[in-house]
Every structure is written in C-alpha cells, then in structure tokens.
Enzyme design. Sequence first.
Site, short mmCIF file in Angstrom:
data_model
loop_
_atom_site.label_atom_id
_atom_site.label_comp_id
_atom_site.label_asym_id
_atom_site.label_seq_id
_atom_site.Cartn_x
_atom_site.Cartn_y
_atom_site.Cartn_z
N THR A 196 -11.26 -10.12 -5.56
CA THR A 196 -12.48 -9.88 -6.04
C THR A 196 -13.51 -10.75 -5.52
O THR A 196 -13.27 -11.83 -4.82
CB THR A 196 -12.66 -10.46 -7.77
N ARG A 224 -7.16 0.06 -17.97
CA ARG A 224 -7.14 -1.44 -17.89
C ARG A 224 -8.65 -2.30 -17.17
O ARG A 224 -9.01 -1.59 -16.31
CB ARG A 224 -6.03 -2.04 -17.17
N VAL A 225 -9.00 -3.09 -17.95
CA VAL A 225 -10.12 -3.97 -17.58
C VAL A 225 -9.67 -5.33 -17.49
O VAL A 225 -9.27 -5.84 -18.65
CB VAL A 225 -11.40 -3.40 -18.42
N GLY A 226 -9.84 -5.90 -16.61
CA GLY A 226 -9.82 -7.34 -16.34
C GLY A 226 -11.03 -8.17 -16.77
O GLY A 226 -11.88 -7.92 -17.58
N ASP A 227 -11.03 -9.38 -16.33
CA ASP A 227 -11.81 -10.35 -17.04
C ASP A 227 -13.33 -10.29 -16.19
O ASP A 227 -14.05 -10.71 -16.60
CB ASP A 227 -11.62 -11.86 -16.43
N THR A 247 -12.05 -15.42 -10.38
CA THR A 247 -11.28 -14.56 -9.62
C THR A 247 -9.60 -14.89 -9.90
O THR A 247 -9.53 -15.92 -9.66
CB THR A 247 -11.28 -14.51 -8.18
N GLY A 248 -8.99 -13.91 -10.25
CA GLY A 248 -7.54 -14.29 -10.56
C GLY A 248 -6.63 -13.14 -11.63
O GLY A 248 -7.48 -12.23 -11.77
N THR A 249 -5.87 -13.35 -12.11
CA THR A 249 -4.98 -12.68 -12.93
C THR A 249 -5.67 -12.43 -14.25
O THR A 249 -5.73 -13.54 -15.20
CB THR A 249 -3.55 -13.16 -13.46
N GLY A 250 -6.72 -11.31 -14.48
CA GLY A 250 -7.64 -11.28 -15.42
C GLY A 250 -7.09 -11.37 -16.77
O GLY A 250 -7.83 -11.67 -17.61
N1 ASP Z 1 -9.90 -10.86 -11.86
C1 ASP Z 1 -9.58 -9.60 -11.47
C2 ASP Z 1 -9.07 -8.59 -12.63
O1 ASP Z 1 -8.12 -9.27 -13.35
C3 ASP Z 1 -8.92 -9.44 -10.18
C4 ASP Z 1 -9.06 -10.55 -9.20
O2 ASP Z 1 -9.93 -11.51 -9.39
O3 ASP Z 1 -8.38 -10.53 -8.09
O4 ASP Z 1 -9.71 -7.51 -12.71
#
Ligand code: ASP
Length: 332
Positions: A196, A224-227, A247-250
Amino acid sequence: MPDPAAAAQWALVVHGGAGAIERGQLKPDQERAYREAMARATEAGAAVLRRDGRALDAVEVVIRLLEDDPLFNAGRGAVFTADGKNELDAAIMEGREMKAGAVAGVTRTRHPISLARTVMERSAHVFLIGEGADAFARSQRLEQVDPSWFFTERRWRSLEKALQAERLPIPPRPAGAPRGPDAAAALAHDEGKHGTVGVVARDSRGDVAAGTSTGGTTAKRWGRVGDSPIIGAGAYASNRSCAVSATGTGEYFIRLTVAREVCALVEYKGLSLQAAVDQVVQQQLPAIGGDGGVIAVAPDGRMAWSFNTTGMYRARISDAEPLVVGIFKDDP
Ligand code: ASP
C-alpha cells in the site's frame, strides 16, 4: 500562521508498504528502483510544500504518482482479487476542519486518491463504494480507464500462486491484459501481501493531512475491504494531534483503529509522536497478531514512523531536514 516554535515549517512522510523486505532479498537494481521511486514521489510533494502549497495537495500529488507506478500495490500495479479483478481503496483527510473522503472497490477510476478527495470536497458524503463510487467519479469527470490499465504480470503471478496454495480456481486473465513480462515485473519485489502507499504532510500554515491508497490483499474475496479506506484505521488527520497513514494486515488495523489510536495517544496522553507510533505498532498490534507500520506527522512538523515487519518503503523530508529514503530496518 506559521508556528515559530515548530520543529519544521513543512514536513512530508511517505510509505510504499511494509512487509517481508530483507537486505539480500532485493537485487541491487530492484533496490535502486524502489529508492528512486520513493525519492521522486517525495520530492514532488516537497515541491508543493516548499512553495507554501497545502498539505492536502502534497498528499494527493505524491499518491497519484505512486498510484501510476507499477512497483506499488495501488492504482496500476494493484493486487488482484480471487476473481481476477483490481478493486481499489483510498482515503484522504485534512486536519483543520477534519473533512474526509474515502472510496472502496473502485475498478475504473485511474486515481482513487483523487476520487476520495472529490468525495470529500464535492459530495455530501464521506465513503462511497464499488459501482456507485466509479459512477460518482464519472459524474465529476475524473479520469476513467479500462480495468486492464491496472494489470501487471507480476501481480497476476502472485494471484496464481495464492490461489494454487488455497486450492481455488484461477480465473481467466482480464480482457485486454497485456501478454508477456512487463518492465515492473523484473524490478518489483514480492513483499508478501503488502505494498500500500500513504502520505502525511504538514504545510506552512500548520495544517496536517493524510492519505492512503491500496489494492488491498492478494486473492481477496467477497468484497473484502481492509483498513486503508477506513477513516481512523488506515488514515486520520487532526490539527489537534497528528496525521497518520498505515500499511499492514488490514483486519488488525481496523480493530485497533490504528491511525486514530496514535492520534489519541498524542492528544489525550500527551505522548510524543514517536512514542505514540511505537506504542501502537510495536506493542498493541503484535499483541493481537497484526503486522505492518505507520507514518505520522504532527502539527509542529515533527515526523515519525514505526513498523514491526522486516522492512517498509519509506521517505521523509522537511524544510529542516534533507530527503531520507529507507527500506530495511537498519536504514536511517
Ligand atoms: N492495509 C492494506 C489492506 O489490508 C494492505 C497493506 O497495507 O498492504 O488492505
């Protein structure tokens, strides 16, 4: 009014995703490509702030460049859903009036970050999704592209790998997708599910802003929608505390409302910006199994970042400090 006690009159921090990025895994030309892309985008944002432009404009300018750059998981170069589509999410927020705009599941708008900004400035709403969001973009004359614009061979290969691992069928290649290796495929690095992009900025008026743009996670299903497009999770900005992009595991970032949590620690607990990002990223996130990182800037121009992965593409610059670009944990 510029604040004479400010650490910097203007400041800008950029991330290009966090993940499994270790020294020795990146070939020299790959490392160079990422560093150059981060430097170029960051300098473009600095140019806006240097001529007293708004933090919001700097955020948008930088993210538009990264959305067009196939190295990053946003816009062109975004990861694919299990159905073989690119569904894009973005959010933007400004700290003076705390206005915000966000979109999720966009498939035809070239620059989701500009669409998020248009939602903020030209609609009565904060968050639009899917077909409706693209329809709003068309009504506002934002540039539309064929969905194959976002296609990259590298991300298609990642999708095939992910689907094989999950024993799911591989969808047909999207209509109009170019055949054969693309230039980015050779230079890109598979940083896992991340990639991201995000920007935070403080301008010479003392206003802060934040933005985040992503393709989400490889092989995502069921809408699916992340953070990233969720205000308070993947992005947040308030002149009372700070601006944050994550950025990371949403799924974990949503549950901790990471961006707002950082700002709350600054606002209510009086933590320094660095202490606040570290507390959330190094303690709260790992405690529930989340990995990734954040960037942040305070209304006094102080900048911070923190990540609990092996690397995060990142850069910062201000009127008080020359450009710094980092990838690995031990970079400055
Ligand atoms: N945070 C993003 C999501 O979960 C993915 C990412 O940051 O790599 O959609």
